[in-house]
Scaffold this active site. Structure first.
Site, PDB file in Angstrom:
ATOM      1  NE  ARG A 170      -3.267   0.319   3.036  1.00 22.14           N
ATOM      2  CZ  ARG A 170      -4.477   0.711   2.673  1.00 22.14           C
ATOM      3  NH1 ARG A 170      -5.210  -0.042   1.904  1.00 22.14           N
ATOM      4  NH2 ARG A 170      -4.957   1.877   3.086  1.00 22.14           N
ATOM      5  NE  ARG A 174       4.819   8.827  -5.130  1.00 17.07           N
ATOM      6  CZ  ARG A 174       3.985   9.218  -4.182  1.00 17.07           C
ATOM      7  NH1 ARG A 174       4.375  10.050  -3.247  1.00 17.07           N
ATOM      8  NH2 ARG A 174       2.750   8.775  -4.195  1.00 17.07           N
ATOM      9  NE  ARG A 247      -4.012  -5.680  15.668  1.00 15.28           N
ATOM     10  CZ  ARG A 247      -3.518  -5.898  16.878  1.00 15.28           C
ATOM     11  NH1 ARG A 247      -3.759  -7.050  17.515  1.00 15.28           N
ATOM     12  NH2 ARG A 247      -2.813  -4.973  17.480  1.00 15.28           N
ATOM     13  NE  ARG A 278      -3.923   5.804  11.559  1.00 12.88           N
ATOM     14  CZ  ARG A 278      -4.145   5.186  10.405  1.00 12.88           C
ATOM     15  NH1 ARG A 278      -3.309   5.334   9.409  1.00 12.88           N
ATOM     16  NH2 ARG A 278      -5.191   4.411  10.244  1.00 12.88           N
ATOM     17  CD  GLU A 304      -6.180   5.864  14.087  1.00  9.81           C
ATOM     18  OE1 GLU A 304      -5.735   4.783  13.673  1.00  9.81           O
ATOM     19  OE2 GLU A 304      -6.626   6.753  13.346  1.00  9.81           O
ATOM     20  CE1 TYR A 352      -6.455  -1.655   5.178  1.00  8.41           C
ATOM     21  CE2 TYR A 352      -4.505  -3.023   5.164  1.00  8.41           C
ATOM     22  CZ  TYR A 352      -5.112  -1.812   5.389  1.00  8.41           C
ATOM     23  OH  TYR A 352      -4.352  -0.763   5.837  1.00  8.41           O
ATOM     24  CG  ASP A 354      -7.826   1.452  -0.157  1.00  9.79           C
ATOM     25  OD1 ASP A 354      -7.633   1.507   1.067  1.00  9.79           O
ATOM     26  OD2 ASP A 354      -6.906   1.387  -0.982  1.00  9.79           O
TER      27      ASP A 354
HETATM   28  N1  UDP Z   1       3.029   1.401   7.648  1.00 11.02           N
HETATM   29  C1  UDP Z   1       4.249   1.536   8.269  1.00 11.02           C
HETATM   30  N2  UDP Z   1       4.633   2.751   8.747  1.00 11.02           N
HETATM   31  C2  UDP Z   1       3.855   3.849   8.614  1.00 11.02           C
HETATM   32  C3  UDP Z   1       2.613   3.715   7.959  1.00 11.02           C
HETATM   33  C4  UDP Z   1       2.216   2.476   7.494  1.00 11.02           C
HETATM   34  O1  UDP Z   1       4.980   0.562   8.416  1.00 11.02           O
HETATM   35  O2  UDP Z   1       4.252   4.927   9.070  1.00 11.02           O
HETATM   36  C5  UDP Z   1       2.634   0.058   7.157  1.00 11.02           C
HETATM   37  C6  UDP Z   1       1.863  -0.722   8.211  1.00 11.02           C
HETATM   38  O3  UDP Z   1       2.179  -2.091   8.063  1.00 11.02           O
HETATM   39  C7  UDP Z   1       0.430  -0.473   7.817  1.00 11.02           C
HETATM   40  C8  UDP Z   1       0.522  -0.450   6.300  1.00 11.02           C
HETATM   41  O4  UDP Z   1       1.776   0.171   6.033  1.00 11.02           O
HETATM   42  O5  UDP Z   1      -0.426  -1.472   8.266  1.00 11.02           O
HETATM   43  C9  UDP Z   1      -0.592   0.314   5.624  1.00 11.02           C
HETATM   44  O6  UDP Z   1      -0.701   1.586   6.209  1.00 11.02           O
HETATM   45  P1  UDP Z   1      -1.867   2.616   5.898  1.00 11.02           P
HETATM   46  O7  UDP Z   1      -1.586   3.836   6.704  1.00 11.02           O
HETATM   47  O8  UDP Z   1      -1.985   2.750   4.429  1.00 11.02           O
HETATM   48  O9  UDP Z   1      -3.121   1.836   6.432  1.00 11.02           O
HETATM   49  P2  UDP Z   1      -4.511   2.324   7.044  1.00 11.02           P
HETATM   50  O10 UDP Z   1      -4.419   1.979   8.478  1.00 11.02           O
HETATM   51  O11 UDP Z   1      -4.604   3.808   6.823  1.00 11.02           O
HETATM   52  O12 UDP Z   1      -5.525   1.506   6.308  1.00 11.02           O
END
Ligand code: UDP
Length: 371
Positions: A170, A174, A247, A278, A304, A352, A354
């Site tokens: 995901r 870049r 989760r 976060r 969270e 999972y 979007d």
């Molecule tokens: N992830 C990570 N560090 C970060 C943000 C995301 O390692 O700072 C990893 C983590 O495994 C997470 C996955 O990327 O479950 C997807 O994150 P995203 O924020 O896209 O997921 P959301 O919780 O927003 O669906």
């Protein structure tokens, strides 16, 4: 008597209901909660749209889905650019030239690429088998250790070596100075909140809230020709093939008497020690302004905390590993024998998802049903 009973007023249910109504069907939507919107629900606090069940940032590459949602809301120009906080060191996300410069002092894309290559080589991974190997082979060990490992293990409650690799795909990598988290063509937040958008989808459709389908299934089933079920699939089948793991997330939401707490909508705490994953500062999804464009004096933040789901908790993220995949497959086989019930959405399909994918799936299913 209704043509369709739709269980769950989240995105899947609302889109399907809207399409059914358009096809001239008589529809009833029910939800266990006292509001519509499912997990995209937003509520106004101090003039700020608060995402009660976690931040939702709409993004899609699908022109049809984008046009579809724009019928029900105007989207603002919000671009997701989270910041990672690792023990007070701040890094740009997703992984891009700002991140690499902060991590290694590299200046050019060539230097960054060489650094990643060097770390990948040292780790000796050829075919990544899990999230840890996938992450290291994408960005090297330093970024894995500081920005991925701690966050992911808090988020999923499992070691990275036991998680599927797709989760990390995901996250874009870049070699440009681009902090836009998503690679999508279209992105934004509905002006006035997601709740209003879903209410517009459900315009003219009967909705009953605070009712539990599974508690009184026969009575509800008797009311409609067909059922669209968007709740947890294992609960539908009374857990007969086993319990699916999720989760869950606990949100600690606070109103603060200050205009600016963290200067960004999302700050990820990527170390293992900080107990939350976060902090969301909701006002920045709308640039900190009210409808008239005035600065808002207060702010609302949500910390969270990720936890393993147990009965009674809200299920958030399906744990799409092998073990749960097998349990889900057993349920999916059972659904093939049902012609009265359509299963859809994140919980109905244990996926999972979007938001744009949920809408896409609901539109496709509706098309199949009504054409
Ligand atoms: N992830 C990570 N560090 C970060 C943000 C995301 O390692 O700072 C990893 C983590 O495994 C997470 C996955 O990327 O479950 C997807 O994150 P995203 O924020 O896209 O997921 P959301 O919780 O927003 O669906």
């Amino acid at each position: 008597m209704f043509d369709y009973l739709i269980v769950g007023a989240g995105l899947y249910g609302a889109v399907f209901a809207q399409e059914a109504k358009r096809a001239g069907k008589k529809v009833l939507v029910i939800d266990r909660r006292d509001h519509v919107g499912g997990n995209v629900y937003t509520e106004e606090i101090e003039g700020i749209q608060v995402h009660r069940y976690g931040a939702h940032i709409f993004h899609t590459n699908n022109q049809e889905v984008w046009s579809y949602v724009n019928q029900f809301a105007t989207f603002n120009r919000f671009t997701n650019s989270p910041v990672a906080n690792y023990h007070g060191e701040l890094y740009s996300l997703p992984f891009n030239m700002y991140t690499f410069n902060r991590m290694w002092n590299v200046v050019t894309p060539q230097e960054a690429a060489a650094k990643i290559e060097e770390q990948k080589k040292a780790a000796g991974i050829t075919e990544p088998k899990n999230l840890e190997e996938q992450a290291i082979s994408l960005v090297g060990t330093d970024i894995y250790e500081k920005l991925i490992k701690g966050y992911t293990e808090k988020q999923w409650g499992r070691p990275c070596s036991e998680l599927p690799a797709f989760i990390i795909k995901r996250l874009p990598v870049r070699l440009t100075f681009d902090n836009n988290y998503f690679n999508a063509l279209f992105q934004g937040i509905p002006v006035g909140g997601y709740t209003r958008m879903v209410e517009h989808m459900l315009d003219g459709i009967e909705v009953r809230l605070g009712v539990d389908y599974l508690k009184d299934r026969e009575a509800w089933d008797a009311m409609a020709e067909k059922v669209v079920y968007t709740g947890p699939i294992d609960a539908f089948y009374n857990y007969c093939a086993g319990t699916l793991e999720y989760r869950s997330v606990r949100f600690e939401t606070e109103v603060l008497d200050m205009p600016n707490f963290q200067g960004n909508a999302a700050v990820n705490y990527t170390d293992r020690e900080t107990p939350w994953t976060r902090i969301i500062e909701h006002k920045w999804f709308e640039f900190g302004k009210d409808a008239q464009g005035n600065d808002l004096p207060k702010t609302v933040i949500s910390r969270e905390y990720s936890s393993e789901w147990k009965p009674g908790d809200e299920p958030y993220y399906p744990v799409n590993d092998e073990k749960n995949g097998a349990v889900y497959e057993a349920y999916r086989q059972m659904t093939l024998a049902q012609d009265k019930v359509i299963f859809g959405g994140r919980l109905g399909e244990y996926k999972y998802y979007d938001m744009d994918r949920v809408i896409e799936a609901a539109l496709a299913r509706a098309r199949q049903e009504f054409n």
